[in-house]
Every structure is written in structure tokens, then in C-alpha cells.
Scaffold this active site. Structure first.
Site, PDB file in Angstrom:
ATOM      1  N   GLU A 176      -1.925  -6.424 -13.377  1.00  0.00           N
ATOM      2  CA  GLU A 176      -3.174  -6.266 -12.651  1.00  0.00           C
ATOM      3  C   GLU A 176      -4.282  -5.747 -13.569  1.00  0.00           C
ATOM      4  O   GLU A 176      -5.437  -6.151 -13.448  1.00  0.00           O
ATOM      5  CB  GLU A 176      -2.957  -5.293 -11.489  1.00  0.00           C
ATOM      6  CG  GLU A 176      -3.787  -5.616 -10.281  1.00  0.00           C
ATOM      7  CD  GLU A 176      -3.308  -4.875  -9.022  1.00  0.00           C
ATOM      8  OE1 GLU A 176      -2.092  -4.944  -8.728  1.00  0.00           O
ATOM      9  OE2 GLU A 176      -4.146  -4.230  -8.379  1.00  0.00           O
ATOM     10  N   GLU A 203      -5.521  -8.596 -15.452  1.00  0.00           N
ATOM     11  CA  GLU A 203      -6.333  -9.431 -14.577  1.00  0.00           C
ATOM     12  C   GLU A 203      -7.705  -8.809 -14.364  1.00  0.00           C
ATOM     13  O   GLU A 203      -8.730  -9.500 -14.403  1.00  0.00           O
ATOM     14  CB  GLU A 203      -5.607  -9.588 -13.238  1.00  0.00           C
ATOM     15  CG  GLU A 203      -6.152 -10.710 -12.375  1.00  0.00           C
ATOM     16  CD  GLU A 203      -5.498 -10.724 -10.986  1.00  0.00           C
ATOM     17  OE1 GLU A 203      -4.512  -9.969 -10.782  1.00  0.00           O
ATOM     18  OE2 GLU A 203      -5.971 -11.459 -10.120  1.00  0.00           O
ATOM     19  N   CYS A 243      -0.851  -4.327  -3.725  1.00  0.00           N
ATOM     20  CA  CYS A 243       0.549  -3.925  -3.652  1.00  0.00           C
ATOM     21  C   CYS A 243       0.973  -3.477  -2.264  1.00  0.00           C
ATOM     22  O   CYS A 243       2.138  -3.216  -2.015  1.00  0.00           O
ATOM     23  CB  CYS A 243       0.817  -2.806  -4.659  1.00  0.00           C
ATOM     24  SG  CYS A 243      -0.484  -1.582  -4.688  1.00  0.00           S
ATOM     25  N   SER A 274      -6.231  -9.076  -6.212  1.00  0.00           N
ATOM     26  CA  SER A 274      -5.445  -9.419  -7.386  1.00  0.00           C
ATOM     27  C   SER A 274      -4.316 -10.348  -6.959  1.00  0.00           C
ATOM     28  O   SER A 274      -3.784 -10.232  -5.867  1.00  0.00           O
ATOM     29  CB  SER A 274      -4.855  -8.139  -7.979  1.00  0.00           C
ATOM     30  OG  SER A 274      -3.750  -8.429  -8.781  1.00  0.00           O
ATOM     31  N   LYS A 289       7.273  -3.276   4.099  1.00  0.00           N
ATOM     32  CA  LYS A 289       8.065  -3.857   3.011  1.00  0.00           C
ATOM     33  C   LYS A 289       9.226  -4.692   3.555  1.00  0.00           C
ATOM     34  O   LYS A 289       9.678  -5.632   2.914  1.00  0.00           O
ATOM     35  CB  LYS A 289       8.621  -2.752   2.100  1.00  0.00           C
ATOM     36  CG  LYS A 289       7.557  -2.034   1.278  1.00  0.00           C
ATOM     37  CD  LYS A 289       7.029  -2.891   0.156  1.00  0.00           C
ATOM     38  CE  LYS A 289       5.882  -2.241  -0.607  1.00  0.00           C
ATOM     39  NZ  LYS A 289       5.214  -3.159  -1.523  1.00  0.00           N
ATOM     40  N   GLU A 325       7.621  -7.825   4.076  1.00  0.00           N
ATOM     41  CA  GLU A 325       7.210  -8.459   2.834  1.00  0.00           C
ATOM     42  C   GLU A 325       8.369  -9.191   2.165  1.00  0.00           C
ATOM     43  O   GLU A 325       8.214 -10.304   1.675  1.00  0.00           O
ATOM     44  CB  GLU A 325       6.647  -7.405   1.874  1.00  0.00           C
ATOM     45  CG  GLU A 325       6.001  -8.010   0.635  1.00  0.00           C
ATOM     46  CD  GLU A 325       5.561  -6.965  -0.377  1.00  0.00           C
ATOM     47  OE1 GLU A 325       6.252  -5.935  -0.515  1.00  0.00           O
ATOM     48  OE2 GLU A 325       4.536  -7.183  -1.043  1.00  0.00           O
ATOM     49  N   GLU A 344       7.292 -17.129   0.389  1.00  0.00           N
ATOM     50  CA  GLU A 344       6.895 -17.355  -1.016  1.00  0.00           C
ATOM     51  C   GLU A 344       7.623 -16.426  -1.981  1.00  0.00           C
ATOM     52  O   GLU A 344       7.534 -16.569  -3.187  1.00  0.00           O
ATOM     53  CB  GLU A 344       5.376 -17.210  -1.189  1.00  0.00           C
ATOM     54  CG  GLU A 344       4.823 -15.831  -0.893  1.00  0.00           C
ATOM     55  CD  GLU A 344       4.333 -15.702   0.541  1.00  0.00           C
ATOM     56  OE1 GLU A 344       4.859 -16.438   1.400  1.00  0.00           O
ATOM     57  OE2 GLU A 344       3.451 -14.886   0.790  1.00  0.00           O
ATOM     58  N   CYS A 387       1.016   5.942   0.434  1.00  0.00           N
ATOM     59  CA  CYS A 387       2.407   5.629   0.777  1.00  0.00           C
ATOM     60  C   CYS A 387       3.226   6.865   1.149  1.00  0.00           C
ATOM     61  O   CYS A 387       4.215   6.756   1.860  1.00  0.00           O
ATOM     62  CB  CYS A 387       3.093   4.907  -0.389  1.00  0.00           C
ATOM     63  SG  CYS A 387       2.137   3.524  -0.993  1.00  0.00           S
TER      64      CYS A 387
END
Lengths: 130, 499, 592
Positions: C284, C287, C310, C330, C369, C372, C377, C514
Site C-alpha cells: 500500500e 501504491e 484493510c 487502495s 473477517k 471476508e 475473489e 480494531c
């Protein structure tokens, strides 16, 4: 379209409308008319007041009786709907109950034409502030 | 044909124009002095002077709680804000009540004018009428009235040349009784869930869109114009010491002349039921009158001569409410009456607070058991205790008053509860599980006509032998009694000895 | 500020005008019981519908009982908090709640942690006098959250979090009366709604109405399967909170014990998500610099600001609400997913295990999560990069079920090569931590200079929206930070309107970051716990020898041996992702 711009204008408009009404009610006036009010709140309409009103409007015209038939709100005699109030010029208004088309016909022929009271007269049981 | 006795007991103030004019023609209202009071106020009084007139008159809210109207307007007028609102509560949810509907269908201008006067007094230029969607005719006539008043310049900008602006919009309810509670009503208008919030803050400080808002009932507004035109002394000369003016009641139930009446405060129940109402239907015996809808209680024979006003009704274990008055006779079961109102409340509770959401459901379940003959003596204690706690802890007026029918019927008709629970008997012949259809063996010829017509096959018996009805299956539809040519079947109210 | 004098239980005190009876009572050591009321003091979050009526008290002169949590004190008020009338009312209220509640305690996920259970215990409820019908609803499972709203007590905490704090609007009160409940519109399934799975509703629900999907059994089954090699990765926030489940004070770092426990449970390799967080920073950060340079060179299609990506709850929120801005976050995957991608390729090869036989488990403070790791994908031929994600609470359960004496475990180290991490990766757990870690690397890569001070204090803090201007040796970098989705929404509205002049924005869905995730040990409304966890994270960072991601030797080795360059072709294949438009048709309601 009347657009009132002041209290004075409102008052004079009121007085003008009032005198129109009293002309209707004057037995000696050529413009005199029988004034009939039909109680058309939800309870009246549910009991058939619209049919009664249409009948009265049509028949009075057919029988050439100068009259004005209007709808009003609830008169309070919900147990006797449809109710109507008939005001002959110069006389006290009389309230009739259970007025279906048959009785409406009777009221036209008897009370309006000759002044003879029919069945179903409901004595007014309230005072109203003026 | 009846002859009137003395002076009529009724005096129409709020209903002064109902039945006298066509509500869809503003000219007829003008003839009857519509907007004269508004003109007078705008021309001759300051907002505080007008509020003082109201305070002097003694007018109290007609929606049920009876809060002094002048004081309510004064509190709203003292709140500081750039925007204020006047709200008319036309939600009228009490079962059997139609006072507000009649006023709106018969004389909408009386309400519009009063809202404008209120706006002037408190400093609001916007009015909202929250009307239940189940009143389409009232909505139609209000819309016509508002548009005609705007055309005539009696609402809108620079009313009667005074520089005062006031416009009125309609908001529709969506079928929730709880939205008659003022905070729930306000949240419903804001597009939120129609549930009440805790007071304070009161709407006069923080209401619609968090701005100061004055909420009044339709009938309260209908009284405003006459008070202005005829003066507060005239108004306070009618009624009792603490309850001035008149009250509109919707008389319903087992009475000969059901309908809308308006009587001065202080009129007795006896006068209302027997003189105005024409007495009990079919000459049956008077049992009770329920006032105040689901928030009220029952008045009994001993209250027949009590002058009706706010305080006396509360002292009698009921309340004025919005004006519903349901008359009951000897064939009405008072336990079922309490159950009916609890059923209504359970369906209409918003569900926010624990005591109302769950407590009322439990109250209903106990009453259901009692009316089915499954009650026990402990249930009567439970009813009382739970009712007390619901009243003591509920969030809003709906929950706080929902146990009133239970309190009132327990207090005045304890014997009936006792009979239901211990003797399994319903003296009114109403609770189906507590009376039985019985075939008299001596009169029965065994023709089987009843057996053939019974829709649930509750009747057994051989040809030409006496037949028998199984009470556990019987649904009390009355078909068998009607079919029996020998009068052999009767309804037994006395407790059945269970085999 | 006007002071008001009143008495509570015969104790006289003076408090500021506007104080509620509940808060006033606390000042004199009186703790009035509450149920629906919840306040996270440090975060300006308070739920007070005044609807459960448990906190009622007697006030002289008031006809009925007053709810203490919302009734403000008045001069001369006389309050009694435990008269017989009050105790009777409170007990009855709780009995009523229990009478409409499943008697599931023995098998309920919330047993031992349930506020209703605690109150019933505290009030000594032994009988429910009012038995009757119970309101029941369809049970609803989603990838992360289970709704078992038979147990809902209408406290409205989840509604408040979802609507006011997160502005997601997936939950609100529906129906009326006895059957009213908090649910998605028309009682549809959570999966069909705009739920982001942030799990804040789960973290505040007092009963078992909202709980997480429990994957511990699946993990145990995998551990039992001899043909599988099961490895585990642990997120930074877990080590700062796991100890609370074993009675340790909030903010105790238990990293070493956590690793030891995981080994004893049976995981073959115990790795650290922090390693992948360092990897995330590499990707990142590169990027960010790439886009920044393009922007500075005046390229018209330079996409700034760059948003961190994230947080899967935040990604979900963006896909639902800002599908027109999908080109600006990102493209880097989250650390959890980067770890999985590397584990199932690089690491699997290293130990000679086939992809299908490698099971990757993650321990996360987060419920999103779980959602996720099952996104399509993130799978290769149907085999997910991360097989299961379990929460901190589930890990504690596993440890207890395994009869491990957690408190007396020795401190052990993570395995290599995917276990070594820097201080920069640890601070991912706090709001502001991700962007700070990125800046530590970006600064040195961009300027070629070493940082004098490693901590970026201007990026730290607890306000919902923060901004800072950083000096990159002459270049001013505008950084924006938001935590809590309502704050994210504000920043994104600005970006959409073209009014945002940030170069980079860090967004975390959960207020506090978090460490306050939906999978962490329940805080029961005590926001001090969250503060202690946050401090622990910064302590762990300070204790590390290496504190910048680009200095992690194992990361350097990984690029050398396997990945090549950050944002190079292999990195793009394995470590970057795309986003999808999940927006829904708007329904417009007409008023006349």
C-alpha cells in the site's frame, strides 16, 4: 373570487350573505325558497343520505317547488339517520328522521306542500349558541 | 312522537355549526361568524392578552387529559425559537369515538380558525393537522376548507391585513392508536417510527423537528372562537367549578338514541342516559357506562347522579377521555369488557417499553383464561398487582392508563369476576365457555332435528330417545334452539356440574 | 454552570443541571441497576431510550416511578432507589422480560455474559409469576452474525449503533406491540440488507439475540484431520484483549501466552497476521507513493486520495454506499487475506504441502473477517486463501475447552518465516495505526532519509475525524483519519463532492479501531477497557526492536525469494484485489 383584506370587509361580507339568506326565508319575498339541509357526515352517508339528497334535489325541481337542498355535517341524531331539516319560509325548522326516499316523498307532498307534519319528526333536543 | 321536557339539556358550542351549514362552502361558515374571532384577536389583542382570555375562560384540553389550554399556550409562547408549530391532534383512536370526526366533517373552519389564533398567540406561522387516514370524508372537507380559506385570504400571508402569516398542512396517520399520544404523533409526522418518547422534554419546549410545538385536540380548538367572541366570563359561567364549558360525547352501546351530544359540564349521567339518550334499549336494566375508551373505566348505578366533570370522573375510577361513552346493560359481561379493552391495547401498544409490551399481553391472557372458565383465585390477585405495576412504570399515557378498565371492573364488579373464577358462571350470558346449551330430557322426543343442524356434531342420541349436547364441542351458535319445535333446548347459566 | 441540590437515599449531593438521576447516584456510590441503558463515555455514545424500565426509582411528589437513566434532577428532589414499591416493580419488569424469553441459558452463546441473566441473578428471581405466549421469529444466519431475535428485549442498542454511530441502517424496530422486534426492514435476512458485518451490534447486544457465527467446531474438525496441516495467524488486537477472558486486567499484553496456547491446541505453525500487515504496508505504501508521484507530475488520472482497504466492514460500506468511488481505495488486500494468499502458495511450497491440504485459520477481533474470507475473489478454484476466521472470544473458548492453564503458560515465540513482525504492524489495531505504519515506510522511501522520531503523534487520538499535515522533507502530505462509519460517510461525501484535499485517508469501521471490534471480549459498556487496549497496542510497538515495515528481514526475504517487487506482477496477482458495486435501488416515499 373574494379576497378579504380586513376585518371590516369580512364583517360586511358576512352581513351581505346574511341578508341574502333572510330573503330566502321571507314568506313575503318573491325569492323565498324552502331550505332543506341533509345531514351528510359519514354516519348519514352510510345510512343512505346521499340517495335521499339526490332524490330531494331532483323531485323538488320536478315538482316545481323553489328550494335549496344542501349538505351539512352531523346533526347529532345518529340513531335516526338519514336526517333532514326542513325550513319553510317564515316557519321554525323541523327535523325529520329515518328519511328514505319513500318518506322524503311523503315529506314533500305533505309537509312542504301543505304544512301537515308527517311521522318521524324529531324534536330538537339542544340549544346552539348563536 | 316525543315532546321535549323543559329546556334542552344539550348546549352546542363545539358543535354549534354542525348540521347548520355546508362545510364545503366557506360562505356558509362566514355567515355563521367564521374568522370573526381571528379578526378580532389580530386587531385588538396582543398574544399575551389573548392567552389571558383563554386562561380566564377555564378551558381545559378536550383530548382526555384536561390540561388547562391557556396555560399550555402560554408555556409554548414563552419558549424561544426561530420556528414554532401548532399541531391539531385529529387521530381520534378510541373505539366508538367520533366527536372529532363530526367536528371536522361538519365545521372544519372552526378548527382552522382556532389554529391560526393559537399560532398568533404562541408565535407560530405553521400549522399541521395530524388526521387519521381512516377519515377520508373529513380529509376531503378539510382540504376544501383550507383551499377556500386560502382563496379568501383568511389563511396564508398577511391575514386580514394584519401582517400575520399562517398556513396549514395535513399529515396522515397510518392506523396506529398510539400516534394519538402527542410525542408519538410528532415522531410520526417527522417520518420516524410512531412511538412515544419520555417527557420531559415536553413538546412546548422541544416538539416537531425539535422546535416548540403546541398540540391540542380538535374539540379544544372548536371551543376557541366562541370564547373570543362571547368572552371568557360567558364560557366560565357554564359548567362546574373546575371544569368549564361543555363536552361532546359520543353516546353508543345499549341506548335508544345513539348519537353525538354536547352537554354542559356537571350534567349527570342519569340525565344523559335517560333524558337525552332515551333510556336503555329494550327496556333492559342499566349496568354501567364506560367512559374514556381504553384509558377509562366504568361508572355504575351509584354514579348515575354524579355531575360529570374531570375530577369527579377520576375520583370514580374512570376519566373523561376524549368523550366516548358506551352504555352497557345486564347482558354485558364486565370481565369481557375489560378483556375487550386489553385486546385493543395489546394490538395498539407500540412495543417500546416492557410493562406495556409484555405486561398488557399477560393481563389479557389472564382475562382470556378467566372468560374461558380456566381462571383461579390467584389470577385476581395477579390482575391487580400487575395492573398496578404497569400503571406505575409504563413510559407513556397509553400504558399508564391501559390497566384502568381492569381496576374499574374489579372494583365495581368483583362479584362477576368471582363468579367467573369460582362458580364458572357468566351471569350476563356472554362468555361462551361459561354457559351451556342443555336438552331437557323430558321434553325431547328424539326427532334429531338438532343433531342434523349442528355444524360441529356436538349432539348425539338415538332416534326417538332423548338427545345430548356435549358442551366441550358446542360452539353456542344457537342453531339447535332455533330448529327445535318442542322447546326442549335451553341455555343454562348456572354452573354446570362437570362429569 | 447551575448546580442543583438533591437527596438520593438520604444522601445529599449537588450536581450540575442536566445530570440524570442515574449519573447523580453514581457520584454518591449508588449504582442503580440498568438494562437498556449503555454509555461508552469516551466515545460520546449513549443509548438511553428509557424503555426497559428496570432503572425506575421513587421520586417524592411524582405520581409514578421515574426512569433514572433519563430523568434529570430538579432542585430539592428526593429520590429513593430501593423502596419496596421500587423493588417490586423492578422484579416484575424482569419477570416480564423472562416470561417472553427462551429458557435457553444452558445452550445459549451468551450464557455467562448475558446482561439479562446477570440481572435475573442479581434480583434473585426464582419464579416467573406471569407465564404466557412468547414472541418468536425466524432465525437468521449470515456469514458473520446470527440473529436469534426470540431473545431480543428491545433495548434498541443495536439500532442505535447501526443507525446513529455507523449510519448503515440495516437494523431498526419493526412491527408493533408484542411482536415488535429489532430487525432489518420487512424482517428480511441480514445478508439481503446493507449490513457491513462490522459486528458493533453484536458487541453491544445485552442478550443472545445477536451473536457471531461460531466456527470453533469447524476448526476442531480440521485439527482432527490427519491429512491436513492447520496453521494459524493472529491479528494485532487479539493479543491486547485475550487476557481479559482469563481475568487479567484490560490492556495486559499476552502475546507469548497466546502463541503457547495456540500450539497446545494443536496448530502446526503459529504465525502472526502482523507479518502480513508489514506486507500490506509494503504494497500500500508503494501504491500511495505511485499515485502521489503521478499526482505531483500533474497526471490527470492520478487517483487521490488513496483510502486504506484493510477493513472489510468499511469495504462493504463503500461498495454499498459509494460505488461511484470504487477506484480510489487502495487495491491492496487486507493483512488477513494477504497472509492467506502467501501461505497457500509460498509457504505451502516451502513445506511441501498441497494447497488443498493446508488449512489457514485466522484469529481476529473482527466479525467482518468471517465474511471476508469467504468472498469469491479470495478463493482459487473454490479453495479459500483463509479457510476459517475465529474471533478473540472463540479463541478463548477453544483454550478453555482444551483445558489449557492459560495464566501459567510460558511465553513462546511465533514460528518463522511468517511470524516475525515490526512495531508498525502492531499499531494496525488502533485508529490511526494503519496510516502511521504506512507513513513510517512512505517517508523513508520517498525522502530517502531516516525518521528522527518514529511515532507520529499527530495521527493518534480518539476524535472521530482527525486530520494532520505531515512534512515529507518539503512535501506536505494531507492525511485524514476516520473511525466509525458515520465519520467515514462524512469524509466520503466530501470526496464525492470534490471537496476533499486529503492525499490519503485511513478508515476503520469500528469506533476506536480494531481493538473495539465486534469479536473482542464484551466490554458491557465500559469504555475504559477500550482505552487500556489502545495503550497496550502502543506499548507493544515501543517494545519492538524493529518498528518500520520495510525493515522486516523476513519481508525483505519474501520479496527477494518470491514476490519480486512491491506492486510488481506477482504481487498484483496475489496481494491485490478489486471491488464490486453493491448499491441497492433507492425507494422514494412520496408525501403530499
Amino acid at each position: 373570487m373574494t379576497h378579504i383584506k380586513s376585518l371590516e370587509q369580512l364583517t360586511s361580507k358576512r352581513d351581505e350573505l346574511k341578508s341574502n339568506l333572510s330573503r330566502l326565508d321571507d314568506p313575503n319575498n318573491s325569492e323565498k325558497k324552502v331550505q332543506i339541509k341533509v345531514a351528510m357526515a359519514t354516519c348519514g352517508i352510510a345510512s343512505g343520505a346521499r340517495t335521499t339528497m339526490d332524490f330531494l334535489t331532483a323531485e323538488l325541481s320536478k315538482r316545481n317547488i323553489p328550494s335549496v337542498v344542501t349538505q351539512t355535517g352531523c346533526m347529532g341524531y345518529c340513531y335516526a339517520e338519514p336526517t333532514i331539516e326542513v325550513k319553510l319560509p317564515g316557519k321554525e325548522a323541523v327535523i325529520f328522521g329515518y328519511v328514505d326516499t319513500k318518506r322524503a316523498d311523503e315529506i314533500i307532498e305533505k309537509y312542504i306542500k301543505t304544512g301537515e307534519l308527517t311521522e318521524g319528526v324529531i324534536p330538537r333536543n339542544y340549544d346552539t349558541i348563536d | 312522537m316525543e315532546t321535549p321536557v323543559n329546556k334542552p339539556k344539550q348546549l352546542r358550542i363545539a358543535l354549534r355549526n354542525c348540521g347548520m351549514l355546508d362545510p364545503e362552502n366557506i360562505a356558509e361558515s362566514i355567515v355563521r361568524d367564521a374568522y370573526q374571532a381571528l379578526g378580532k384577536v389580530l386587531k385588538e389583542y396582543s398574544p399575551q392578552e389573548c392567552i389571558n382570555i383563554l386562561k380566564q375562560s377555564g378551558l381545559r384540553g378536550r383530548g382526555g387529559a384536561g390540561f388547562p389550554t391557556g396555560l399550555k399556550w402560554e408555556i409554548a409562547s414563552k419558549s424561544k425559537s426561530d420556528q414554532k408549530y401548532v399541531v391539531c391532534n385529529a387521530d381520534e383512536g378510541d373505539p366508538g369515538a367520533f366527536m372529532d370526526r363530526s367536528i371536522l366533517e361538519g365545521d372544519p373552519h372552526s378548527v382552522l380558525e382556532a389554529m391560526a389564533i393559537c399560532g398568533y398567540c404562541i408565535g407560530a406561522d405553521k400549522g399541521l393537522i395530524y388526521i387519521r387516514a381512516e377519515y377520508p370524508l373529513a380529509i376531503k372537507r378539510l382540504k376544501i376548507a383550507i383551499s377556500q380559506a386560502m382563496e379568501w385570504g383568511l389563511l396564508g400571508k398577511n391575514i386580514l391585513g394584519s401582517g400575520f402569516n399562517f398556513e396549514i398542512k395535513l399529515c396522515y396517520g397510518a392506523g396506529a392508536f398510539v400516534c394519538g399520544e402527542e410525542t408519538a404523533l410528532i415522531h410520526s409526522m417527522e417520518g420516524k417510527r410512531g412511538e412515544p418518547t419520555n417527557k420531559p422534554p415536553f413538546p412546548a419546549t422541544s416538539g416537531f423537528m425539535k422546535k416548540p410545538t403546541n398540540v391540542n385536540n380538535v374539540e379544544t380548538f372548536a371551543n376557541i372562537a366562541p370564547i373570543i367572541l362571547k368572552g371568557p366570563e360567558w364560557f366560565s359561567s357554564i359548567g362546574t367549578k373546575n371544569s368549564k364549558g361543555t363536552k361532546v360525547f359520543a353516546l353508543a352501546g345499549k341506548i335508544n338514541h345513539v348519537g353525538l351530544i354536547e352537554v354542559p359540564m356537571g350534567t349527570s349521567l342519569r340525565e344523559i342516559i335517560y333524558e337525552i339518550g332515551g333510556g336503555i334499549k329494550e327496556n333492559k336494566k342499566f349496568k354501567a357506562v364506560q367512559t374514556g375508551g381504553p384509558s377509562g373505566g366504568c361508572l355504575t348505578e351509584k354514579h348515575l347522579d354524579t355531575p360529570i366533570d374531570y375530577e369527579n370522573l377520576i375520583a370514580a375510577g374512570s376519566m373523561m377521555g376524549s368523550g366516548g361513552m358506551i352504555v352497557m346493560d345486564e347482558n354485558d359481561c364486565m370481565v369481557s369488557v375489560a378483556k375487550f379493552y386489553l385486546d385493543f391495547i395489546v394490538g395498539e401498544s407500540c412495543g417500546k417499553c416492557t410493562p406495556c409490551r409484555i405486561g398488557n399481553k399477560r393481563l389479557y391472557e389472564i382475562l382470556e383464561r378467566i372468560t374461558q372458565g380456566k381462571g383461579v383465585m390467584k389470577d385476581l390477585d395477579k390482575l391487580k398487582n400487575l395492573s398496578y405495576i404497569i400503571k406505575d412504570t409504563a413510559l407513556c399515557g397509553l400504558g399508564q392508563t391501559s390497566p384502568n378498565p381492569v381496576f374499574s371492573t374489579l372494583e365495581n364488579f368483583y362479584d362477576e369476576y368471582y363468579e367467573h373464577v369460582v362458580e364458572k358462571k357468566c351471569r350476563a350470558g356472554h362468555c361462551k365457555n361459561l354457559f351451556h346449551y342443555v336438552i331437557n330430557e323430558e321434553l325431547c322426543v328424539g326427532c334429531a332435528a338438532c343433531k342434523r343442524c349442528c355444524p360441529v356434531h356436538a349432539i348425539t342420541g338415538e332416534k326417538r330417545k332423548p338427545h345430548y349436547i356435549d358442551s366441550n364441542i358446542c360452539i353456542r351458535c344457537n342453531e339447535c334452539i332455533e330448529k327445535c319445535s318442542f322447546d326442549a333446548i335451553s341455555i343454562q347459566l348456572e354452573p354446570k356440574i362437570l362429569v | 454552570m447551575e448546580m442543583i441540590e438533591l437527596s438520593i437515599d438520604n444522601k445529599v449531593l449537588r450536581v450540575k443541571k442536566g445530570t440524570t438521576i442515574l449519573k447523580a447516584a453514581r457520584k454518591v456510590g449508588i449504582e442503580i441497576p440498568t438494562l437498556c441503558h449503555m454509555e461508552l463515555h469516551n466515545m460520546n455514545i449513549e443509548n438511553k431510550p428509557g424503555s426497559c424500565r428496570v432503572c425506575v426509582v421513587e421520586v417524592d411528589g411524582r405520581r409514578n416511578l421515574a426512569p433514572a437513566c433519563i430523568t434529570e434532577v430538579t432542585p430539592g428532589m428526593v429520590v429513593n432507589t430501593h423502596t419496596v414499591r421500587v423493588l417490586n416493580a423492578r422484579k416484575t419488569i424482569v419477570e416480564l422480560l423472562i416470561s417472553d424469553h427462551p429458557y435457553d441459558c444452558l445452550v445459549c452463546a451468551k450464557s455467562g455474559n448475558c446482561d439479562l441473566q446477570s440481572i435475573a441473578h442479581k434480583f434473585g428471581i426464582r419464579r416467573v409469576h406471569f407465564k404466557g405466549e412468547k414472541s418468536t421469529y425466524r432465525k437468521d444466519t449470515s456469514p458473520s452474525i446470527i440473529r436469534d431475535v426470540d431473545k431480543c428485549i428491545m433495548c434498541r442498542r443495536c439500532e442505535m449503533m447501526c443507525n446513529e454511530v455507523q449510519t448503515v441502517g440495516a437494523l431498526s424496530a419493526v412491527n408493533r406491540g408484542f411482536i415488535s422486534v429489532v430487525a432489518p426492514a420487512f424482517e428480511m435476512n441480514l445478508e439481503q440488507s446493507s449490513c457491513t458485518y462490522c459486528g458493533q451490534c453484536v458487541s453491544v447486544c445485552p442478550t443472545g439475540a445477536l451473536t457471531e457465527v461460531d466456527s470453533t467446531n469447524k476448526v476442531l474438525l480440521a485439527l482432527m484431520d490427519k491429512s491436513k496441516t492447520v496453521i494459524v495467524q493472529t491479528a494485532p488486537s487479539v493479543r491486547a484483549a485475550l487476557g481479559e477472558e482469563f481475568g487479567l486486567p484490560a490492556g495486559t499484553l499476552v502475546t507469548g501466552k497466546m502463541v503457547a496456547a495456540l500450539r497446545r491446541i494443536g496448530f502446526k505453525y503459529v504465525f502472526d497476521t502482523d507479518f502480513a500487515a508489514d506486507l500490506t504496508i509494503m504494497e500500500e505504501g508503494t501504491e500511495l507513493l505511485g499515485r502521489l508521484k503521478a499526482h505531483l507530475a500533474g497526471e490527470s488520472n492520478a487517483k487521490l486520495p488513496i483510502l486504506t482497504s484493510c477493513c472489510p466492514g468499511w469495504v462493504n460500506f463503500m461498495e454499498h454506499n459509494f460505488p461511484d468511488l470504487l477506484h480510489i481505495p487502495s487495491t491492496a488486500k487486507s493483512p488477513q487475506q494477504m497472509f492467506g494468499a502467501i501461505a497457500k502458495t509460498y509457504f505451502a511450497d516451502l513445506i511441501g504441502v498441497k494447497r488443498q491440504d493446508l488449512v489457514v485459520v485466522s484469529v481476529m477481533p473482527c466479525l467482518a473477517k468471517k465474511y471476508e474470507c469467504q468472498r469469491d475473489e479470495f478463493k482459487v478454484d473454490g479453495n479459500p486463501d483463509v479457510d476459517f476466521s475465529i474471533s478473540t472470544r472463540e479463541l478463548a473458548d477453544l483454550i478453555k475447552q482444551s483445558n489449557i492453564d492459560f495464566l501459567n503458560l510460558p511465553d513462546e515465540d511465533f514460528d518463522t518465516p511468517l511470524g516475525e513482525s515490526t512495531g508498525a504492524s502492531v499499531i494496525f489495531g488502533n485508529t490511526g495505526g494503519v496510516i502511521e505504519a504506512a507513513c513510517r515506510t512512505a517517508y523513508e522511501l520517498y525522502t530517502g532519509k531516516k525518521l528522527d522520531v518514529i511515532e507520529f503523534e499527530s495521527l493518534r487520538g480518539k476524535e472521530g475525524i482527525r486530520s494532520a499535515k505531515l512534512d515529507f522533507d518539503g512535501l506536505t502530505l494531507n492525511i485524514g483519519i476516520a473511525h466509525g462509519l458515520s465519520n467515514a460517510r462524512k469524509l466520503l461525501d466530501d470526496v464525492r463532492a470534490g471537496k476533499s484535499d486529503y492525499h490519503a485517508i485511513e478508515i476503520m469501521a469500528c469506533v476506536g479501531g480494531c481493538i473495539a471490534g465486534g469479536g473482542q471480549p464484551y466490554h458491557h459498556g465500559d469504555s475504559k477497557i477500550l482505552r487500556q487496549r489502545r495503550n497496550a497496542i502502543y506499548r507493544e510497538d515501543k517494545n519492538k526492536t524493529i518498528r518500520k515495515s520495510h525493515e522486516n528481514p523476513y519481508i525483505i526475504q519474501l520479496y527477494k525469494d518470491f514476490l519480486g517487487q512491491p506492486c510488481g506482477q506477482k504481487s498484483h496477482e496475489l496481494l491485490h484485489t478489486v471491488y464490486y458495486d453493491k448499491s441497492r435501488e433507492e425507494i422514494t416515499i412520496h408525501h403530499d
